[in-house]
Structures are given as structure tokens and as C-alpha cells.
Design a protein around this motif. Structure first.
Motif, PDB file in Angstrom:
ATOM      1  N   THR A 198      38.914  51.236  38.320  1.00  0.00           N
ATOM      2  CA  THR A 198      37.957  50.409  39.263  1.00  0.00           C
ATOM      3  C   THR A 198      36.899  50.323  38.522  1.00  0.00           C
ATOM      4  O   THR A 198      36.056  51.115  37.973  1.00  0.00           O
ATOM      5  N   ARG A 199      36.472  48.950  38.000  1.00  0.00           N
ATOM      6  CA  ARG A 199      35.317  48.625  37.291  1.00  0.00           C
ATOM      7  C   ARG A 199      34.089  48.838  37.891  1.00  0.00           C
ATOM      8  O   ARG A 199      33.091  49.343  37.427  1.00  0.00           O
ATOM      9  N   TYR A 239      41.000  42.305  35.667  1.00  0.00           N
ATOM     10  CA  TYR A 239      40.882  42.991  36.758  1.00  0.00           C
ATOM     11  C   TYR A 239      40.771  42.075  37.837  1.00  0.00           C
ATOM     12  O   TYR A 239      40.319  40.941  37.801  1.00  0.00           O
ATOM     13  N   GLU A 284      36.655  45.777  41.712  1.00  0.00           N
ATOM     14  CA  GLU A 284      37.270  45.119  40.555  1.00  0.00           C
ATOM     15  C   GLU A 284      38.124  46.159  40.238  1.00  0.00           C
ATOM     16  O   GLU A 284      37.783  47.004  39.519  1.00  0.00           O
ATOM     17  N   LEU A 319      41.836  47.152  38.339  1.00  0.00           N
ATOM     18  CA  LEU A 319      42.656  46.798  36.791  1.00  0.00           C
ATOM     19  C   LEU A 319      44.069  46.409  37.418  1.00  0.00           C
ATOM     20  O   LEU A 319      44.660  47.305  38.304  1.00  0.00           O
TER      21      LEU A 319
END
Length: 121
Positions: free
Chosen positions: A31-32, A107, A98, A100
Motif C-alpha cells: 500500500t503506497r 498501483y 493506492e 499494488l
């Protein structure tokens, strides 16, 4: 399939506090960014706060010093602590993440269903 589920909204008096939670479930690899947006009647959806995986935060000017975003990576959960709430904070609050996509290497953007926050005396 990834799902984001928010909780913690409700009715509060001006000056009060609420804590929103958002749990991400499903096939989650990386998770960005996790964050919160809000949508008030007659206004466009706006960013409230977000938090990167590296720990960087970004807040809307209108909530700086009052709201705090945090996350528990082990639980795939992001929180929004809202203090000194104002009538103008009334909105539907949406969780965003966001995450992946291993298949594409990109993303993807996910949204929760929203939770209503009403600040009123």
C-alpha cells in the motif's frame, strides 16, 4: 478483491472529537498511500489528509493542527483523529488507498463507501 470499510462517523457538537477508522481487506500486497477525502453538499470532493508508506503526511490547510492521520500497517488500517470539529467539517468522509496490483505492476486506487460526519449543535 480489495475492500475498504470505514467506521467512526456520527453526530458531534462543535469543538468535539471523532476518530475515523478504515480497514483494508482482501488481496493486499503493498500500500503506497492511504488517506481520507471528504465531500460536503454543494462542494467538490477534497483531500483531507494522506499518509505515505514512508511516513510522509499531507493535510488540507483547513484541518492542519486539528486532524491527525495515522496507520497501522500490520492491520492495514488508517485512522483519522479529528479534534476541535467545526460545522464546516460536516461531510461524507471517504477512505482511499493506492494498492499494488502484482499483475500490472501499477498501483490501483480503491475507495470506501463513505461515513457521514455531522458537526452540529
Amino acid at each position: 478483491q480489495v475492500q475498504l470499510v470505514e467506521s467512526g462517523g456520527g453526530l458531534v457538537q462543535p469543538g468535539g472529537s471523532l476518530r475515523l477508522s478504515c480497514v483494508a481487506s482482501g488481496s493486499i500486497s503493498s500500500t503506497r498511500v492511504m488517506g481520507w477525502y471528504r465531500h460536503a453538499p454543494g462542494k467538490q470532493r477534497e483531500l483531507v489528509a494522506h499518509l505515505t508508506s514512508g511516513g510522509r503526511t499531507n493535510y488540507a490547510d483547513s484541518v492542519k493542527g486539528r486532524f491527525t492521520i495515522s496507520r497501522d500497517n500490520g492491520k492495514n488500517t488508517v485512522y483519522l483523529q479529528m479534534n476541535s470539529l467545526k460545522v464546516e467539517d460536516t461531510a461524507v468522509y471517504f477512505c482511499n488507498a493506492e494498492i499494488l496490483n502484482w499483475g500490472t505492476g501499477k498501483y490501483d486506487d480503491y475507495w470506501g463507501q463513505g461515513t457521514q460526519v455531522t458537526v452540529s449543535s
